[in-house]
Design an enzyme around this catalytic site. Structure first.
Site, short mmCIF file in Angstrom:
data_model
loop_
_atom_site.label_atom_id
_atom_site.label_comp_id
_atom_site.label_asym_id
_atom_site.label_seq_id
_atom_site.Cartn_x
_atom_site.Cartn_y
_atom_site.Cartn_z
N GLU A 604 10.78 100.61 101.16
CA GLU A 604 11.15 101.90 101.34
C GLU A 604 13.04 102.37 100.83
O GLU A 604 12.95 102.50 102.01
CB GLU A 604 10.89 102.53 102.13
CG GLU A 604 8.90 102.52 101.93
CD GLU A 604 8.37 102.80 103.40
OE1 GLU A 604 8.82 103.66 103.97
OE2 GLU A 604 7.55 102.97 102.72
N ASN A 655 9.14 97.35 97.01
CA ASN A 655 7.32 98.30 96.72
C ASN A 655 8.41 99.81 97.48
O ASN A 655 9.03 99.87 97.64
CB ASN A 655 6.84 97.42 98.19
CG ASN A 655 5.79 98.46 98.64
OD1 ASN A 655 4.87 98.29 97.40
ND2 ASN A 655 5.09 98.43 99.52
N HIS A 692 0.58 106.38 98.18
CA HIS A 692 -0.02 107.41 99.06
C HIS A 692 -0.48 108.42 98.30
O HIS A 692 1.04 109.41 98.38
CB HIS A 692 0.96 107.36 100.41
CG HIS A 692 0.60 106.26 100.87
ND1 HIS A 692 -0.48 105.71 101.20
CD2 HIS A 692 2.05 105.41 101.71
CE1 HIS A 692 0.20 104.41 102.12
NE2 HIS A 692 1.51 104.24 101.92
N GLU A 721 -0.46 100.73 98.45
CA GLU A 721 -1.25 100.24 99.73
C GLU A 721 -2.32 101.92 99.27
O GLU A 721 -2.12 103.37 100.05
CB GLU A 721 0.23 101.59 100.15
CG GLU A 721 1.13 99.91 100.70
CD GLU A 721 2.01 100.68 101.71
OE1 GLU A 721 2.40 101.59 101.65
OE2 GLU A 721 2.98 99.62 101.75
N ASP A 723 -3.54 104.85 98.79
CA ASP A 723 -5.07 106.30 99.87
C ASP A 723 -4.83 107.94 98.61
O ASP A 723 -3.75 107.87 98.70
CB ASP A 723 -5.06 106.56 101.54
CG ASP A 723 -3.18 106.32 101.61
OD1 ASP A 723 -2.94 106.93 100.78
OD2 ASP A 723 -2.82 106.05 103.15
C1 XIL Z 1 1.86 102.41 108.02
C2 XIL Z 1 0.46 101.74 108.89
O1 XIL Z 1 -0.26 101.59 107.90
C3 XIL Z 1 0.66 103.02 110.46
O2 XIL Z 1 -0.22 101.71 111.48
C4 XIL Z 1 1.74 102.38 111.21
O3 XIL Z 1 2.01 103.13 112.67
C5 XIL Z 1 2.92 102.78 110.59
O4 XIL Z 1 3.11 102.13 109.36
N1 XIL Z 1 4.30 102.85 103.88
C6 XIL Z 1 3.85 101.40 104.28
C7 XIL Z 1 3.99 101.08 105.39
O5 XIL Z 1 5.28 101.04 103.58
O6 XIL Z 1 3.97 100.10 106.18
C8 XIL Z 1 2.74 102.30 106.16
O7 XIL Z 1 1.65 101.69 106.64
C9 XIL Z 1 2.35 103.36 105.54
C10 XIL Z 1 3.74 104.07 104.59
#
Ligand code: XIL
Length: 843
Positions: A604, A655, A692, A721, A723
């Protein structure tokens, strides 16, 4: 004072308020900073009714408001907060769709200087480049989104600091009203007003400008909806930029007055006047009879005049800095001609520059159009000529050759020429014959941008195939994995219900938090690998691949480095920060050398707003972080090099989120940064698209196309990641979610340079998002989403192995016949692999 009397007080204080209210809510007191009042009673205003609300100095107004009537808000001096302290939350206005009138209330303090509302931002960060997306994700205050708001003379809207957005369905501003950003003096906040969702026309006669004219905090104005907004003010400083997403914005200020008085005009300027200040998107039009003070980039239309003939000037009269006009493959300059003296003109105090790149960043060979039309009753003579556009020069991005594509009217014969003058260029249209010359050859096809091709799949049929996901992964030679929440399960116990599910279904894992900076290096050079080790041991026992997440990020950084991810809290030098980063990466990657196969090296690191790509197609903007600010951009290069040194076999990934779909600025930014790193010889193997996303907002064609292009630069593109949030858990929503899981999994399984697809968590109630985005429910029962993933895997598996016929046959027959891998029935199988009942069995 009784209710009626109060209304009358209010009514006599302001002009235009003649109607007594049906109800009055008065919490207006002369409070002090130590003595805030909170008003939270619900307010309901029925259609046709009026409620006056008299807000206070130093107040938090948190009422739930509903109804379709009219609310008159009288703001009584400074710090009338619309929401809770520091803007932390905004009130619930989701059930209100009436009219809002904003007035100043000088009842207690007549010299406060600020009689506005300070609206709450809810801690959300708004991104103007992705305005609609930000709005749909709830990242902007939408209290007034369904309202028709009028700001009356003397009223003001302002907010707290940060990158903030406020959506207003319809906004009229009277002269003397004002839109501001942060109400205190500061250069950094960015505030955006997004108006017009209700598709009506409005007038902006007030002032849009920061708290002080020389304080360049950004205030942006974003027009959505099909209506026309007329900006008539002559001293605006829309220093966060104007964006016309749809409909029209007409700059109708008095340009002659602006010129003589050195005024900033309808839009004003932005702090960096070499950059674009006005974006007109493909569905939008910029027009009017006045002046625009900054460089304007037009994917849509330009229309001088206000529904008639006029001159539109792109010129900064306040500072005399040159402006400019960027034209695109989809630009249309609409020019209406009435007579030799009455015709539309575009005057640019700067160059016209052609970019051969469309709104969605796709290069095109189309040329910008000038569309000539005749005004009603126009009667021209042979030889009449019209200077329809002037500019100080012409240029193009990458020196691409370009010309105007002229669309002619259905009358006369025309010659349109671009000529150079002593001081620049001019486009001149001349009537060469009164005879119709058949020059109107129709328009170019409009560019179609939004198709998504989807395959069908059958949820109910899929549910009869109980083969675990992991079975297919082996044949597909792909990794499909899950983020493991180490603290929510006993990962050392393979028979525990969650680990046993994970090992059965997935062949890859990633730690949800256990390998992040704050978890592994809680104090300087003190490493805690224990939790990560447990996951690695689980993976080794169960032949799962481990992704490492993540080495460099702005979140979950240990407090001894920074207290908020951005600040260099201990004022360390660049050299010190580099040495901290190096030590961290070498130790962490070194510890799991050969065990963690793939690392998210940088996570990020791109800024959300990548509008810069529009005028600089190879650019990217980095997010401010302790690393980017304290070290400089080369923290990225160094991080990859160190990770590679620590484990030369690890796959190294860049990423990010919001980088999934082709056509979005941040998607381009990631590609640009990846290209830049590759070209610098940095050991980067690929990119990770977090994914996401929200179910129903997935364009899988654009996802695939984006993934595939990383192959061209020799990189993998993984889904890291995944979802997919849903609004609710209705069967309909869950099917939409399943469809998107299907489509994304199919993309991951069929795009060659994608090796891995990770789902960010196992069960909905353990997700970091509250929108039930995962494939298992709280009881670990498979949701339709699971079957979507399953169907995509089995379909791809069938395509590769050709054994889907066998499955079909085994379903209809109740016998347990065995088939070889080519689908031939085998009577007496010897040792080997066979198909029985649609599954592979090993004898
Ligand atoms: C999130 C986790 O899922 C949570 O448990 C934590 O509190 C915060 O981070 N992008 C990312 C992940 O790269 O590391 C994040 O994970 C979600 C968003």
């Amino acid at each position: 004072m009784n209710k009626k009397a109060l209304s009358l007080v209010a009514a006599t204080l302001f002009s235009g308020v003649a109607v007594a209210a049906d109800n009055t809510v008065d919490f207006c007191k002369n409070n002090t900073a130590n003595d805030y009042v909170t008003y939270s009673n619900a307010i309901s205003v029925a259609e046709g009714k009026i409620t006056d609300v008299l807000t206070s100095r130093y107040s938090y107004w948190t009422s739930k408001v509903s109804g379709k009537g009219t609310i008159n808000i009288y703001s009584g001096g400074e710090r009338c907060f619309f929401g809770t302290a520091k803007g932390a939350t905004w009130p619930d206005w989701t059930q209100f769709s009436g009219e809002v009138h904003l007035y100043p209330l000088k009842k207690f303090v007549s010299n406060a200087g600020f009689y506005g509302l300070i609206w709450a931002h809810g801690g959300k960060t708004f991104n103007p480049e992705e305005a609609e997306k930000s709005a749909s994700e709830g990242k902007m205050n939408s209290c007034f989104a369904k309202s028709k708001m009028t700001m009356h003379d003397g009223s003001t809207l302002a907010t707290e600091s940060g990158n903030r957005g406020l959506r207003i369905g319809h906004l009229d501003m009277e002269a003397g009203s004002r839109l501001m950003g942060y109400y205190k003096k500061s250069n950094t906040p960015k505030t955006y007003y997004m108006v017009g969702a209700d598709n009506t026309d409005a007038t902006i006669a007030g002032r849009i400008a920061p708290v002080e004219d020389n304080v360049m905090e950004e205030i942006g104005f974003i027009k959505e909806g099909t209506g026309t907004y007329r900006i008539t003010g002559n001293t605006n400083i829309i220093c966060g930029g104007l964006r016309v997403l749809a409909g029209k914005v007409l700059a109708n200020n008095d340009a002659a007055k602006a010129k003589s008085g050195k005024m900033s005009g309808a839009t004003g300027f932005i702090p960096d006047q070499t950059k674009v200040g006005v974006y007109v998107m493909q569905a939008g039009t910029i027009g009017g009879t006045g002046s625009i003070g900054s460089i304007t980039d037009v994917y849509g239309s330009i229309e001088p005049g206000d529904n008639g003939i006029g001159t539109l000037i792109f010129q900064d009269f306040a500072k005399s800095t040159k402006t400019g006009l960027h034209v695109r493959p989809t630009t249309k300059v609409n020019i209406e001609i009435g007579s030799e003296t009455e015709y539309d003109k575009v005057i640019v105090d700067g160059p016209v520059e052609y970019y051969n790149i469309g709104q969605d960043f796709v290069p095109s060979t189309r040329m910008p159009q000038i569309v000539l039309t005749l005004a009603e009753g126009a009667s021209l003579k042979e030889g009449d000529s019209f200077t329809i556009l002037t500019a100080t020069g012409r240029q193009s991005y990458n020196n691409v050759e370009w010309h105007w594509d002229i669309k002619y009217p259905d009358a006369y014969t025309w010659e349109v020429k671009e000529e150079s003058t002593g001081t620049g260029i001019k486009v001149v249209a001349t009537v060469t014959s009164l005879k119709y010359g058949n020059q109107n050859d129709g328009n170019q096809d409009d560019v179609d941008t939004d198709t998504d091709e989807r395959e069908e799949w059958d949820l109910n049929a899929e549910k009869t195939n109980t083969t675990a996901l992991r079975y297919f992964q082996r044949y597909l030679k792909k990794y499909v994995g899950v983020a493991v929440r180490g603290w929510a399960m006993d990962i050392s116990n393979d028979n525990d219900w969650q680990p046993s599910k994970i090992k059965k279904e997935f062949n890859a894992v990633v730690a949800e938090n256990e390998m992040k900076f704050d978890a592994v290096e809680p104090s300087q050079n003190q490493f805690n690998f224990g939790d990560g080790d447990k996951l690695v041991a689980f993976a080794q026992r169960n032949s799962c691949r481990v992704r490492g997440h993540c080495l460099v990020w702005h979140n979950q950084v240990a407090g001894w480095v920074t207290d908020n991810g951005q600040k260099n809290s201990f004022n360390r030098s660049r050299a010190e920060l580099l040495s901290i980063l190096k030590n961290h990466i070498m130790k962490v990657v070194g510890h799991w050398k050969g065990k963690v196969a793939e690392w998210d090296v940088c996570n990020e690191i791109l800024d959300d707003n990548q509008s810069i790509i529009r005028s600089n197609p190879n650019a990217y903007a980095l997010r401010p972080s302790v690393w980017a600010t304290g070290i400089g951009e080369d923290f990225i290069d160094s991080a990859f090099v160190w990770a590679h040194q620590a484990d030369p076999d690890a796959v190294l990934i860049l990423n990010d989120y919001d980088v999934e779909f082709l056509g979005q600025a941040k998607t381009e930014a990631l590609h640009n940064l990846a290209k830049r790193l590759k070209a610098s010889g940095i050991p980067i193997n690929g990119v990770g698209l977090q994914c996401h996303l929200d179910a129903g907002h997935v364009n899988v064609s654009k996802l695939k196309a984006n993934m595939e292009r990383y192959a061209d630069i020799g990189m993998v593109c993984n889904i890291t990641e995944l979802d997919l949030g849903v609004d609710n858990t209705s069967a309909e929503q869950l099917k939409i979610q399943a469809d998107d899981y299907y489509a994304i999994t199919r993309a991951a399984m069929t795009v060659d340079n994608c090796t891995t697809m990770m789902i960010w968590g196992l069960k909905d109630n353990d997700s970091w998002r509250s929108s039930n985005p995962l494939i298992y429910d709280a009881g670990l029962a498979a949701k339709p989403a699971y079957w979507g993933v399953h169907a995509a895997l089995s379909k791809t598996h069938a395509e590769i192995t050709g054994i889907d016929d066998v499955e079909a046959e085994s379903r209809v027959s109740s016998s347990s016949a065995m088939y070889d891998l080519k689908g031939r029935k085998i009577i007496n199988p010897s040792k080997g692999m066979y198909i029985r009942d649609g599954k592979v069995v090993v004898k």
